[in-house]
Design a protein around this motif. Structure first.
Motif, PDB file in Angstrom:
ATOM      1  N   ARG A 190      -7.670   8.518   9.566  1.00 57.13           N
ATOM      2  CA  ARG A 190      -8.788   7.569   9.595  1.00 57.13           C
ATOM      3  C   ARG A 190     -10.017   8.135   8.856  1.00 57.13           C
ATOM      4  NH1 ARG A 190     -10.849   2.789   9.159  1.00 57.13           N
ATOM      5  NH2 ARG A 190     -12.248   3.965   7.881  1.00 57.13           N
ATOM      6  N   ALA A 241       0.839  -1.198   0.000  1.00 61.04           N
ATOM      7  CA  ALA A 241       0.000   0.000   0.000  1.00 61.04           C
ATOM      8  C   ALA A 241       0.875   1.249   0.000  1.00 61.04           C
ATOM      9  CB  ALA A 241      -0.913  -0.018   1.218  1.00 61.04           C
ATOM     10  N   ILE A 242       0.651   2.092  -0.969  1.00 60.26           N
ATOM     11  CA  ILE A 242       1.548   3.238  -1.123  1.00 60.26           C
ATOM     12  C   ILE A 242       1.099   4.423  -0.274  1.00 60.26           C
ATOM     13  CG2 ILE A 242       0.413   4.299  -3.128  1.00 60.26           C
ATOM     14  CD1 ILE A 242       3.338   4.775  -4.196  1.00 60.26           C
ATOM     15  N   LYS A 243      -0.194   4.489   0.046  1.00 60.42           N
ATOM     16  CA  LYS A 243      -0.669   5.647   0.815  1.00 60.42           C
ATOM     17  C   LYS A 243       0.057   5.813   2.150  1.00 60.42           C
ATOM     18  CE  LYS A 243      -5.253   6.028   0.999  1.00 60.42           C
ATOM     19  NZ  LYS A 243      -6.671   6.334   0.802  1.00 60.42           N
ATOM     20  N   ASP A 292       1.320   2.024  10.576  1.00 55.05           N
ATOM     21  CA  ASP A 292       2.480   2.017   9.690  1.00 55.05           C
ATOM     22  C   ASP A 292       2.939   3.447   9.378  1.00 55.05           C
ATOM     23  OD1 ASP A 292       4.399   0.867   8.088  1.00 55.05           O
ATOM     24  OD2 ASP A 292       3.111   0.829   6.310  1.00 55.05           O
ATOM     25  N   ASN A 319      -8.594  10.440   5.212  1.00 54.66           N
ATOM     26  CA  ASN A 319      -7.777   9.689   4.261  1.00 54.66           C
ATOM     27  C   ASN A 319      -8.149   8.204   4.190  1.00 54.66           C
ATOM     28  OD1 ASN A 319      -5.280  11.908   5.208  1.00 54.66           O
ATOM     29  ND2 ASN A 319      -5.898  11.699   3.082  1.00 54.66           N
ATOM     30  N   ASN A 320      -9.087   7.777   5.052  1.00 51.69           N
ATOM     31  CA  ASN A 320      -9.630   6.411   4.972  1.00 51.69           C
ATOM     32  C   ASN A 320      -8.594   5.301   5.132  1.00 51.69           C
ATOM     33  OD1 ASN A 320     -12.330   7.211   4.440  1.00 51.69           O
ATOM     34  ND2 ASN A 320     -11.646   7.767   2.377  1.00 51.69           N
ATOM     35  N   LEU A 321      -7.606   5.511   5.971  1.00 49.17           N
ATOM     36  CA  LEU A 321      -6.652   4.436   6.232  1.00 49.17           C
ATOM     37  C   LEU A 321      -7.211   3.471   7.272  1.00 49.17           C
ATOM     38  CD1 LEU A 321      -4.655   5.957   4.518  1.00 49.17           C
ATOM     39  CD2 LEU A 321      -2.970   5.780   6.339  1.00 49.17           C
ATOM     40  N   SER A 322      -6.822   2.217   7.159  1.00 50.39           N
ATOM     41  CA  SER A 322      -7.157   1.244   8.197  1.00 50.39           C
ATOM     42  C   SER A 322      -6.241   1.495   9.400  1.00 50.39           C
ATOM     43  CB  SER A 322      -6.956  -0.171   7.683  1.00 50.39           C
ATOM     44  OG  SER A 322      -5.568  -0.421   7.560  1.00 50.39           O
ATOM     45  N   TYR A 323      -6.612   0.888  10.536  1.00 50.22           N
ATOM     46  CA  TYR A 323      -5.801   1.080  11.744  1.00 50.22           C
ATOM     47  C   TYR A 323      -4.351   0.637  11.507  1.00 50.22           C
ATOM     48  CZ  TYR A 323     -10.051   1.887  14.527  1.00 50.22           C
ATOM     49  OH  TYR A 323     -11.209   2.379  15.053  1.00 50.22           O
ATOM     50  N   ARG A 324      -4.214  -0.476  10.789  1.00 46.74           N
ATOM     51  CA  ARG A 324      -2.864  -0.980  10.531  1.00 46.74           C
ATOM     52  C   ARG A 324      -2.070  -0.020   9.660  1.00 46.74           C
ATOM     53  NH1 ARG A 324      -2.153  -6.270  11.970  1.00 46.74           N
ATOM     54  NH2 ARG A 324      -4.114  -7.193  12.621  1.00 46.74           N
ATOM     55  N   GLU A 325      -2.729   0.542   8.683  1.00 44.61           N
ATOM     56  CA  GLU A 325      -2.037   1.500   7.811  1.00 44.61           C
ATOM     57  C   GLU A 325      -1.651   2.752   8.581  1.00 44.61           C
ATOM     58  OE1 GLU A 325      -3.718   0.732   3.343  1.00 44.61           O
ATOM     59  OE2 GLU A 325      -5.090   1.639   4.776  1.00 44.61           O
ATOM     60  N   PRO A 383       2.198   1.539  17.627  1.00 43.73           N
ATOM     61  CA  PRO A 383       1.422   0.287  17.646  1.00 43.73           C
ATOM     62  C   PRO A 383      -0.061   0.538  17.372  1.00 43.73           C
ATOM     63  CG  PRO A 383       2.713   0.564  19.661  1.00 43.73           C
ATOM     64  CD  PRO A 383       2.804   1.846  18.910  1.00 43.73           C
ATOM     65  N   VAL A 384      -0.727  -0.488  16.874  1.00 42.50           N
ATOM     66  CA  VAL A 384      -2.147  -0.362  16.560  1.00 42.50           C
ATOM     67  C   VAL A 384      -2.969   0.032  17.792  1.00 42.50           C
ATOM     68  CG1 VAL A 384      -4.180  -1.592  15.724  1.00 42.50           C
ATOM     69  CG2 VAL A 384      -2.005  -1.946  14.616  1.00 42.50           C
TER      70      VAL A 384
END
Ligand SMILES: [Zn+2]
Lengths: 183, 253
Positions: free
Chosen positions: A139, A61-63, A151, A142-148, A156-157
């Motif tokens: 979140r 994932a590049i974002k 990252d 930009n609609n990233l998941s928690y893991r993203e 940490p998550v």
């Protein structure tokens, strides 16, 4: 510019992978820096660095990768401004004192939150303290998941989750306070 | 589950980040706890308001031009290269997820891909981003994809069934090019994302909700489909049914 970035194949891959997210990166920069021209400079610098280091990007994932670079650029900008620490201990307790959510007096069929225009909401978000604001923007906007997010911000998550909870509590409190004032 | 735990985990519930077991635990707590129930309702409401508001910024065109200009010129992309090496999802599972709470998160990448689809849907709704080729004629849209993707998505006119074909677009999910076929019902836009998959087994349609959007995902004939829209779940299911029926008729006819 480093010699490798003259490689047209690399540039093409970079263009296809990274340019579609220009608006996402610019959006995060606007919220982090709260200034249109600083945001433009930061985004340009981010894309230059990203191209230079594109070899280290593995095609996942590049974002989050772009956001992590942007964050470094913005931290440098914070350091330049020198009046605000960029990062960010997970401490401020303001959100702990947030008032309890109150029921809408207008009745259950109306929304609990009064609708506000985008400008007013952007201002409320702008006013959030870091690191809660960046987590929130990553979140919700930009609609990233928690893991993203984990990252991108290098946390940490579990920390992402508690920051997000805190950010939303702060936003809700500010929103409610504003509604009180406007009465 | 204690209130302290619930107050954090309810956010993961709202965000679709909890696995089914923990989602049920949070829901069970909320069912018996007035304070947490009120929080959950309030944050859901807040999320809905935020999703309905455009909070994004658009990069100024001169910034885009400056960045474009700083990239070395390249010749026309070769489509094999576009698709090469972009395996979805391998990296996410490799990410170090520390902390106890991480354990309760979904391990698979479905949710992340779903969130990418919703992002792409949102991007498409910005002015000038919806279509690369505008046509209500499937015989115009379909050939447009040929040569841009290894496998062109099926383009089916569903106007008679109440879903108007608007056009097509090349989109990028995880830096991977894929086709988006755009439909409209009333004022609602439907993005139908189509990507090739090695998996030829039929996977029946399933609807998930993320950030106020419905996303219906299914797999058939070696293609992955995601239909994303703010249409109600029932109407999106109707779209899927009409699409699959028409597909079948096309193949048999
Ligand atoms: Zn509780």
């Amino acid at each position: 510019m480093s010699p490798t970035s003259d490689d047209p194949d690399k540039a093409r891959r970079f263009r296809e992978a990274a340019l579609p997210y220009l608006d996402d990166v610019y959006t995060l920069a606007r919220y982090l820096l709260r200034d249109a021209s600083d945001a433009e400079d930061a985004v340009q610098e981010c894309y230059l660095r990203a191209l230079r280091h594109f070899d280290t990007f593995r095609g996942d994932a590049i974002k989050p990768w772009l956001f992590a670079i942007l964050r470094n650029v913005c931290n440098a900008e914070y350091a330049r401004r020198a009046n605000r620490p960029s990062a960010i201990d997970d401490a401020p307790e303001a959100a702990e004192q947030t008032p309890l959510w109150r029921e809408s007096e207008a009745g259950p069929e109306t929304e609990m939150l009064r609708r506000r225009d985008a400008t007013a909401i952007r201002k409320l978000i702008d006013a959030l303290a870091e690191p809660f604001k960046e987590t929130f923007v990553l979140r919700e906007i930009n609609n990233l998941s928690y893991r993203e997010i984990a990252d991108a911000v290098g946390a940490p998550v579990g920390t992402v989750m508690s920051r997000l909870a805190r950010a939303r509590a702060m936003l809700r409190a500010a929103w409610t306070a504003e509604e009180e004032q406007s009465k | 589950m204690t209130c302290d735990e619930a107050k954090i985990l309810l956010h993961a519930l709202i965000d679709g980040e909890l696995d089914a077991g923990h989602a049920r635990e949070v829901e069970a707590h909320v069912a018996t706890c007035v304070a947490c129930a009120a929080d959950l309702a309030a944050y859901r409401d807040m999320k809905r308001v935020l999703a309905d508001t455009n909070l994004r910024y658009t990069a100024p065109s001169q910034l885009r031009a400056r960045i474009e200009a700083s990239l070395p010129r390249a010749e026309r992309p070769n489509r094999r290269a576009v698709l090469r090496g972009f395996a979805m999802g391998s990296a996410v599972s490799a990410l170090a997820a520390t902390g106890l709470l991480a354990v309760v998160l979904r391990q698979d990448d479905q949710q992340r891909i779903l969130s990418e689809m919703v992002s792409a849907h949102l991007r498409s709704l910005q002015a000038g981003h919806l279509t690369d080729v505008i046509s209500t004629d499937q015989h115009t849209v379909k050939p447009w994809f040929n040569g841009r993707l290894d496998v062109a998505p099926p383009v089916i006119d569903l106007t008679a069934q109440g879903f108007t074909l608007v056009g097509g677009r090349l989109d990028y999910i995880d830096a991977r090019a894929l086709g988006a076929v755009v439909y409209r019902r009333r004022q609602h836009v439907i993005n139908l994302f189509v990507a090739q998959t090695a998996n030829t087994a039929l996977r029946p349609p399933k609807t998930e909700t993320m950030q106020g959007f419905n996303c219906r995902h299914w797999t058939n004939r070696g293609l992955n489909f995601w239909a994303v829209s703010d249409l109600g779940a029932d109407e999106l299911a109707e779209f899927t049914d009409k699409f699959e029926t028409a597909m079948k008729a096309n193949l048999e006819g």
